[in-house]
Scaffold this active site. Structure first.
Site, short mmCIF file in Angstrom:
data_model
loop_
_atom_site.label_atom_id
_atom_site.label_comp_id
_atom_site.label_asym_id
_atom_site.label_seq_id
_atom_site.Cartn_x
_atom_site.Cartn_y
_atom_site.Cartn_z
CG ASP A 295 -1.99 0.91 1.23
OD1 ASP A 295 -2.78 1.32 0.23
OD2 ASP A 295 -1.78 1.82 2.47
CD GLU A 341 -2.11 2.46 -3.51
OE1 GLU A 341 -2.11 3.29 -4.43
OE2 GLU A 341 -1.88 2.61 -2.18
CG ASP A 397 -9.02 3.83 -0.49
OD1 ASP A 397 -9.83 3.51 0.36
OD2 ASP A 397 -7.85 3.50 -0.81
#
Length: 512
Positions: A295, A341, A397
Site C-alpha cells: 500500500d 500500489e 477506496d
C-alpha cells in the site's frame, strides 16, 4: 506470461451468522466458488487486529504489523472443539443488519465468548500452542502484553500510560508480565487460534491452485505495539511522542488532503540495521499470503510529513529509502510476488522506482474516466496499459462501477460510454461493460471487486476516504454468491484468456 484474474473480497464481508465474516464455512465456500469460476487469486484486505471506533475499525490502522484480527476466529470451529456451545453463540447480539457490520456489538460481545473458549481450552497444556508462542515470541510477547495493558488501563492509548511502562522500561515490563499473566495468555491464545484457522484456510485455497493476495499497509498504527515496543524505529521525541505524522496532500480522493496520523519511520535507523524490521515484516507476510500488495508505494520514494497538530496543507515531502530497501529485501528473501500500489499523485521519481523494482503496478479503470483528465492519453485507459500491471475496475477506496455511473459527471459518463462503445445500456448494467474492458485488456492480471461482479450500488462500497462512521461495514448476504454468477464469471474469464486451467482441470478430475 500467463494471464490470470481474481476477485477482491474482504474477509469481513463474507456472510456469517455471527456479525462479521470469518474463517468459517462461508470462506471455504468462497474458495470453491473461485475454483469453479476459473479464478487464480483471492485478494483480501489487511488481516490485522483492528482497534475500535472510527477510523480505527479500518484494517489500515491495526494494533500490530504482525498480529491477526480475533474477529476472524470461527466460532463454529470453537463450538466443534467443545469450548463454546451453539446456544452461547446464538444468544449474543452481533447486530441486527446482516448486510452491515456492527462494530460496537462485536467489540462488546465477541471477546467475552472468546474468553470463555480460552478458559475452557486448557491451552497451557497444548503442545501446538507452546510451539506457536516459541516461534513467534519476537512479536507476540510485546503484542500480547500491549493488549493486556490497554485493557488494564481502561482502553487508554499507550501514550497515556504511566511513564515506566509507556517508555517500555525493563522493570515495568517484568512487573506487568507477572501481574497480567492470564490476560497476556488470553491474547496469545487468540493469536494462536487465528493462525491455526487461517493456515488451514490458506492451505485449502492453495491446494485448489488459488493464491491469496494480501495487503500490507506501509504505516503502522500510532496506538500500536510496534511503536510502543520499538520507538527508536519511528520519528518520536524523547518522550516517545510523534514529532510529525503521515498523510497525503490534496488529490482526487480529498480536496484538502488527509492527515492519517501514523508515525513516520526513521529511515536512517532502519538503514543502520540493514532494514531488519522490514525484512522480518515482509518474511512474515509471506507466511500469511502468496502475494503482497504494498500500500502507498510512493511513500518508499517520498513520504508526506505533517507536523503534529497541523493540517495536511502544512505538510511537506521527505525522501524515502527507494531501491535500497527493495534490493535488501530481494537479497534477503529472494524474488517475491509484490504489487506496487502506486495510485495518487505520481512524480517521475515514483515512476522510476516502480520501473526499477520490476513490480507490477496498479491501473484502476474508473480513473480512466476522470472528468478532469478526459482523453485517450489517460494512463488508466486500457489501451495504455502495459503487460506488467494489475488492472482493477475499482478498489476498496472507490465507488462501485454501478455507483460511479449513477453519480458520474455528465461529460465523464459520455466519455466512458463512448470509450466502451455503449450509449444505450442503463447505468445499473454498465458494470458488465467495464469488467469486460478490464478482462480483455493487455494487463497480465485483472482483479474485480465482488461488488462489481454483482452489479451493486454505492451503498456497498467499503471505504470513502476522508469520512468516518460509514466505512468497512459492508457484507454479503446469504445467497448472493450463486452458481449462475460463477458461470457468468467463468465464461468471461475463458473468453479473455485468463482461466486458471490448473484449478479447472483438478476440479474436473475430482468430479469424475
Amino acid at each position: 506470461m500467463n494471464r490470470y484474474s481474481g476477485i477482491l473480497l474482504s474477509i469481513t464481508s463474507l456472510p456469517s451468522k455471527y456479525g462479521i465474516g470469518c474463517f468459517d464455512k462461508a470462506a471455504y465456500d468462497f474458495v470453491d466458488f473461485l475454483e469453479k469460476s476459473g479464478q487464480r487469486y483471492w485478494q483480501i484486505l489487511p488481516l490485522g487486529a483492528t482497534s475500535h471506533g472510527e477510523p480505527s475499525d479500518s484494517p489500515y490502522q491495526a494494533y500490530s504489523a504482525f498480529a491477526g484480527n480475533p474477529y476472524f476466529i470461527s466460532l463454529d470451529d470453537l463450538i466443534a472443539e467443545g469450548v463454546l456451545t451453539k446456544e452461547e453463540c446464538e444468544a449474543v447480539n452481533f447486530g441486527k443488519n446482516p448486510a452491515k457490520i456492527d462494530y460496537d456489538a462485536l467489540y462488546k460481545n465477541r471477546f467475552e465468548l472468546l474468553h470463555k473458549a480460552y478458559e475452557r481450552s486448557n491451552i497451557s497444556q497444548n503442545r501446538a500452542f507452546e510451539e506457536f508462542c516459541g516461534a513467534n515470541f519476537w512479536w507476540l510477547d510485546d503484542y500480547a502484553l500491549f493488549m493486556a495493558l490497554r485493557d488494564f488501563f481502561g482502553g487508554a492509548g499507550w501514550t497515556e500510560w504511566p511513564e515506566d511502562i509507556r517508555m517500555h522500561y525493563a522493570p515495568a515490563l517484568a512487573y506487568y508480565h507477572e501481574k497480567l499473566y492470564f490476560d497476556v495468555e488470553f491474547q496469545k491464545y487468540m493469536q494462536f487460534k487465528f493462525w491455526e484457522q487461517w493456515s488451514k484456510l490458506k492451505k485449502y485455497a492453495n491446494d485448489k491452485n488459488i493464491l491469496i493476495v494480501g495487503d500490507m499497509p506501509i504505516y503502522v498504527s500510532p496506538d500500536g505495539s510496534d511503536v510502543w515496543a520499538q520507538p527508536e524505529m519511528f520519528q518520536l521525541n524523547d518522550q516517545n511522542m510523534p514529532s510529525q505524522v503521515a498523510g497525503c496532500p490534496p488529490d482526487s480522493f480529498s480536496a484538502d488532503g488527509q492527515v492519517w496520523g501514523n508515525p513516520l519511520y526513521r529511515w536512517d535507523r532502519h538503514r543502520e540495521t540493514g532494514y531488519h524490521w522490514w525484512v522480518t515484516r515482509m518474511w512474515y507476510s509471506y507466511q500469511l499470503y502468496d502475494m503482497v500488495r504494498l500500500d502507498h508505494f510512493r511513500g518508499f520514494d517520498e513520504y508526506y510529513a505533517i507536523p503534529v497538530g497541523g493540517t495536511a496543507l502544512e505538510g511537506h515531502w521527505e525522501k524515502g529509502p527507494g531501491m535500497e530497501l527493495f534490493h535488501t529485501l530481494r537479497n534477503r528473501l529472494g524474488d517475491r510476488a509484490i504489487i506496487a500500489e502506486d495510485l495518487g499523485l505520481l512524480t517521475d521519481s515514483v515512476r522510476w522506482l516502480v520501473r526499477d523494482s520490476g513490480f507490477p503496478n496498479m491501473k484502476v479503470l474508473q480513473f480512466g474516466f476522470d472528468p478532469e483528465d478526459i482523453g485517450g492519453a489517460n494512463e488508466y485507459l486500457p489501451h495504455n496499459y502495459h503487460k506488467n500491471c494489475v488492472v482493477y475496475t475499482g478498489t476498496h477506496d472507490n465507488d462501485t462501477i454501478c455507483g460511479w455511473f449513477a453519480n458520474a459527471d455528465e461529460e465523464a459518463e459520455k466519455f466512458a460510454r463512448a470509450y466502451l462503445g455503449d450509449f444505450t445500456t442503463p447505468a445499473k448494467k454498465m458494470h458488465t461493460r467495464c469488467i469486460s474492458a478490464a478482462m480483455m485488456c493487455n494487463a497480465d492480471t485483472c482483479i474485480v471487486p465482488i461488488q462489481d461482479w454483482l452489479g451493486l450500488d454505492s451503498s456497498t462500497r467499503m471505504n470513502i476516504p476522508g469520512t468516518v462512521d460509514v466505512n468497512w461495514r459492508w457484507r454479503l448476504k446469504e445467497g448472493q454468491i450463486t452458481e449462475q454468477l460463477g458461470e457468468q464469471i467463468l465464461k468471461m474469464t475463458m473468453v479473455s484468456g485468463r482461466a486458471n486451467w490448473d484449478a479447472l482441470k483438478a476440479l474436473e478430475k475430482k468430479e469424475k
